[in-house]
Design a protein around this motif. Sequence first.
Motif, short mmCIF file in Angstrom:
data_model
loop_
_atom_site.label_atom_id
_atom_site.label_comp_id
_atom_site.label_asym_id
_atom_site.label_seq_id
_atom_site.Cartn_x
_atom_site.Cartn_y
_atom_site.Cartn_z
N GLN A 112 0.85 -1.18 0.00
CA GLN A 112 0.00 0.00 0.00
C GLN A 112 0.89 1.23 0.00
O GLN A 112 1.89 1.28 0.72
N SER A 113 0.53 2.24 -0.78
CA SER A 113 1.23 3.53 -0.77
C SER A 113 0.53 4.44 0.24
O SER A 113 -0.70 4.47 0.31
N TYR A 114 1.32 5.19 0.98
CA TYR A 114 0.82 6.12 1.99
C TYR A 114 1.45 7.49 1.79
O TYR A 114 2.55 7.59 1.25
N THR A 115 0.78 8.51 2.28
CA THR A 115 1.36 9.84 2.40
C THR A 115 1.42 10.20 3.87
O THR A 115 0.40 10.17 4.57
N LEU A 116 2.62 10.51 4.35
CA LEU A 116 2.81 11.00 5.72
C LEU A 116 2.86 12.52 5.66
O LEU A 116 3.61 13.08 4.86
N THR A 117 2.08 13.19 6.49
CA THR A 117 2.09 14.65 6.56
C THR A 117 2.50 15.06 7.96
O THR A 117 1.84 14.70 8.93
N ILE A 118 3.59 15.82 8.05
CA ILE A 118 4.15 16.25 9.32
C ILE A 118 3.94 17.74 9.48
O ILE A 118 4.24 18.51 8.57
N LYS A 119 3.42 18.14 10.64
CA LYS A 119 3.21 19.56 10.96
C LYS A 119 3.77 19.85 12.34
O LYS A 119 4.03 18.94 13.12
N ASP A 120 3.92 21.13 12.64
CA ASP A 120 4.42 21.59 13.95
C ASP A 120 5.80 21.05 14.29
O ASP A 120 6.11 20.78 15.44
N LEU A 121 6.65 20.90 13.29
CA LEU A 121 8.02 20.42 13.51
C LEU A 121 8.92 21.64 13.68
O LEU A 121 9.40 22.22 12.72
N CYS A 122 9.07 22.06 14.93
CA CYS A 122 9.94 23.19 15.25
C CYS A 122 10.23 23.17 16.74
O CYS A 122 9.58 22.47 17.51
N ALA A 123 11.23 23.90 17.15
CA ALA A 123 11.63 23.98 18.54
C ALA A 123 12.00 25.42 18.87
O ALA A 123 12.23 26.23 17.97
N MET A 124 12.04 25.74 20.14
CA MET A 124 12.46 27.06 20.59
C MET A 124 13.90 27.00 21.07
O MET A 124 14.28 26.07 21.78
N SER A 125 14.70 27.97 20.64
CA SER A 125 16.09 28.06 21.08
C SER A 125 16.43 29.53 21.26
O SER A 125 16.41 30.29 20.28
N GLY A 126 16.72 29.93 22.48
CA GLY A 126 17.08 31.32 22.74
C GLY A 126 15.98 32.30 22.37
O GLY A 126 16.26 33.40 21.93
N GLY A 127 14.73 31.89 22.51
CA GLY A 127 13.61 32.75 22.18
C GLY A 127 13.24 32.79 20.71
O GLY A 127 12.33 33.52 20.32
N SER A 128 13.93 32.01 19.88
CA SER A 128 13.65 31.96 18.45
C SER A 128 13.16 30.57 18.06
O SER A 128 13.55 29.57 18.64
N ILE A 129 12.32 30.55 17.04
CA ILE A 129 11.85 29.27 16.51
C ILE A 129 12.91 28.73 15.56
O ILE A 129 13.39 29.44 14.68
N CYS A 130 13.29 27.47 15.75
CA CYS A 130 14.27 26.84 14.88
C CYS A 130 13.78 25.45 14.50
O CYS A 130 12.76 24.98 15.00
N GLY A 131 14.52 24.79 13.65
CA GLY A 131 14.16 23.45 13.22
C GLY A 131 14.23 22.44 14.35
O GLY A 131 14.91 22.66 15.35
N GLY A 132 13.52 21.35 14.20
CA GLY A 132 13.50 20.30 15.20
C GLY A 132 13.68 18.94 14.57
O GLY A 132 13.75 18.80 13.35
N ASN A 133 13.78 17.94 15.42
CA ASN A 133 13.89 16.54 15.01
C ASN A 133 12.72 15.77 15.60
O ASN A 133 12.43 15.92 16.78
N VAL A 134 12.08 14.96 14.78
CA VAL A 134 10.99 14.13 15.26
C VAL A 134 11.24 12.70 14.81
O VAL A 134 11.69 12.46 13.69
N GLU A 135 11.02 11.74 15.71
CA GLU A 135 11.11 10.33 15.36
C GLU A 135 9.70 9.83 15.08
O GLU A 135 8.80 9.99 15.90
#
Length: 82
Positions: A5-28
């Motif tokens: 079966q083919s699937y589409t994974l949609t990821i949202k809200d992938l970000c982190a806070m660092s020093g008061g700024s929004i930056c990229g994050g890692n999700v497993e």
Amino acid sequence: MKSSQSYTLTIKDLCAMSGGSICGGNVEIAIMDSENEIDRFTVSGKVGPDGEGYRRSYIGKPGLSAKVASGPGSITMTSVLD
């Protein structure tokens, strides 16, 4: 009966806070067959809650689901009709 079966994974809200700024994050992401984890991978980047999110394809057997195993974000896994 289909063996894959083919699937589409949609990821949202992938970000982190660092020093008061929004930056990229890692999700497993864990791919689940009922209650059994059959695959796991990491996605890195910065995706906000609005818009379409980050999309990634996945091929596996019918009936799989996905969940966030660790990290920020949310995920949906949708079957792609052939």
